[in-house]
Motif scaffolding. Sequence first.
Motif, mmCIF file in Angstrom:
data_model
loop_
_atom_site.group_PDB
_atom_site.id
_atom_site.type_symbol
_atom_site.label_atom_id
_atom_site.label_comp_id
_atom_site.label_asym_id
_atom_site.label_seq_id
_atom_site.Cartn_x
_atom_site.Cartn_y
_atom_site.Cartn_z
ATOM 1 N N TRP A 1 -2.056 67.200 72.235
ATOM 2 C CA TRP A 1 -1.578 66.394 73.362
ATOM 3 C C TRP A 1 -2.255 66.729 74.684
ATOM 4 C CZ3 TRP A 1 1.094 62.118 72.399
ATOM 5 C CH2 TRP A 1 1.795 62.028 71.191
ATOM 6 N N GLU A 2 -3.449 67.332 74.642
ATOM 7 C CA GLU A 2 -4.177 67.499 75.893
ATOM 8 C C GLU A 2 -4.566 66.116 76.422
ATOM 9 O OE1 GLU A 2 -8.523 68.660 75.486
ATOM 10 O OE2 GLU A 2 -7.773 69.254 73.504
ATOM 11 N N PRO A 3 -4.815 65.998 77.737
ATOM 12 C CA PRO A 3 -5.129 64.677 78.302
ATOM 13 C C PRO A 3 -6.333 64.054 77.604
ATOM 14 C CG PRO A 3 -4.699 66.256 80.052
ATOM 15 C CD PRO A 3 -4.739 67.041 78.776
ATOM 16 N N SER A 4 -6.175 62.805 77.183
ATOM 17 C CA SER A 4 -7.237 62.141 76.435
ATOM 18 C C SER A 4 -8.220 61.417 77.340
ATOM 19 C CB SER A 4 -6.631 61.126 75.459
ATOM 20 O OG SER A 4 -6.015 60.063 76.175
ATOM 21 N N LEU A 5 -7.816 61.180 78.615
ATOM 22 C CA LEU A 5 -8.646 60.426 79.554
ATOM 23 C C LEU A 5 -8.976 59.043 78.996
ATOM 24 C CD1 LEU A 5 -11.094 63.259 80.727
ATOM 25 C CD2 LEU A 5 -8.872 62.610 81.685
ATOM 26 N N SER A 6 -8.088 58.539 78.154
ATOM 27 C CA SER A 6 -8.270 57.221 77.541
ATOM 28 C C SER A 6 -7.027 56.392 77.813
ATOM 29 C CB SER A 6 -8.482 57.367 76.029
ATOM 30 O OG SER A 6 -8.513 56.108 75.394
ATOM 31 N N ALA A 7 -7.227 55.101 78.055
ATOM 32 C CA ALA A 7 -6.081 54.223 78.299
ATOM 33 C C ALA A 7 -5.176 54.223 77.073
ATOM 34 C CB ALA A 7 -6.567 52.803 78.598
ATOM 35 N N SER A 8 -3.890 54.426 77.287
ATOM 36 C CA SER A 8 -2.958 54.466 76.167
ATOM 37 C C SER A 8 -2.444 53.090 75.808
ATOM 38 C CB SER A 8 -1.779 55.387 76.495
ATOM 39 O OG SER A 8 -1.093 54.905 77.644
ATOM 40 N N SER A 9 -2.421 52.176 76.770
ATOM 41 C CA SER A 9 -1.961 50.827 76.486
ATOM 42 C C SER A 9 -2.299 49.930 77.665
ATOM 43 C CB SER A 9 -0.449 50.790 76.227
ATOM 44 O OG SER A 9 0.259 51.142 77.400
ATOM 45 N N ALA A 10 -2.303 48.648 77.411
ATOM 46 C CA ALA A 10 -2.479 47.649 78.466
ATOM 47 C C ALA A 10 -1.719 46.402 78.030
ATOM 48 C CB ALA A 10 -3.953 47.332 78.691
ATOM 49 N N PRO A 11 -0.388 46.479 78.057
ATOM 50 C CA PRO A 11 0.432 45.397 77.492
ATOM 51 C C PRO A 11 0.421 44.152 78.374
ATOM 52 C CG PRO A 11 1.833 47.047 78.522
ATOM 53 C CD PRO A 11 0.415 47.559 78.628
#
Length: 275
Positions: free
Chosen positions: A170-180
């Motif tokens: 669970w380290e920061p992924s620096l990736s968008a998790s969602s864009a609903p």
Amino acid sequence: FNYRRIVSKGRTDPFYGTPVPGDLTLVNWNRGNDWGIMNPPLILTEERLVASGQRHNWLGGLDVSALKDGENHALLFAEWLMETQSRTGYPLSLVFAEDSLLGTRSGLSLYPYIREGRRILGRAAYGQAEFQMLEQDIRVGTSGGRDFSPTAVGVTHYAIDMHGCRYRNWEPSLSASSAPVNEFSVRPIVIPLEALIPQKVDNLLIGGKGIAVSHIVNAATRTHYGEWTIGSAAGLIVAWLHSQDPGLIPAQIVPQGKMADLQRYLVAHGQRLHW
């Protein structure tokens, strides 16, 4: 089991009818068999690609251990479904039969569905400048969107449906998790010719989700209808090029004033260019 049922042997309502042995469902569920773990990363870097030997024995530039993790996850999900959610008592052998219609002993598909893969940088309609479709090109209520109708080769529409990835710790992924973003907030998406033409390669057109789009736009163009539209456009463009002067390449279509001729050809062969 009614979720995305693709075969209904009993010929009952596939959405509500009671399943029978031999029915098939195509499962793709976020909290079930989705695999979004980033370590190990699925796509090899240039350094790992060379070290893996895939540069000379091409396997797609993918980490096979990541693929195996995804396969195990899908099998465990199937086992959980059968052992804890089944109301019919069908044994697991019906899921893992050796005579699977998909040709695998596991019952899984031969290859996983990769939601987000590599994408190209396209070429601007005039010149060699880099091109990419951006969020403002498809999002309702944003400024700066461009009109791609002069170079349109297809049209699609979908919500901005992005699925995030994470690391195991669970380290920061620096990736968008969602864009609903629902469909009504997305304009009809016109696919321009320049999104299909890669940099530095003259005799190649992209025929699927790997076109020149941002991460956000990819979330709306990556689905099946968009892929089919892009694929049919690429195939038709190739056929049209073969009927033209020898040596004409995709990057020359617009500069040589041939875009209108190409669009008439596309429409005549059933391609939709406008919503």
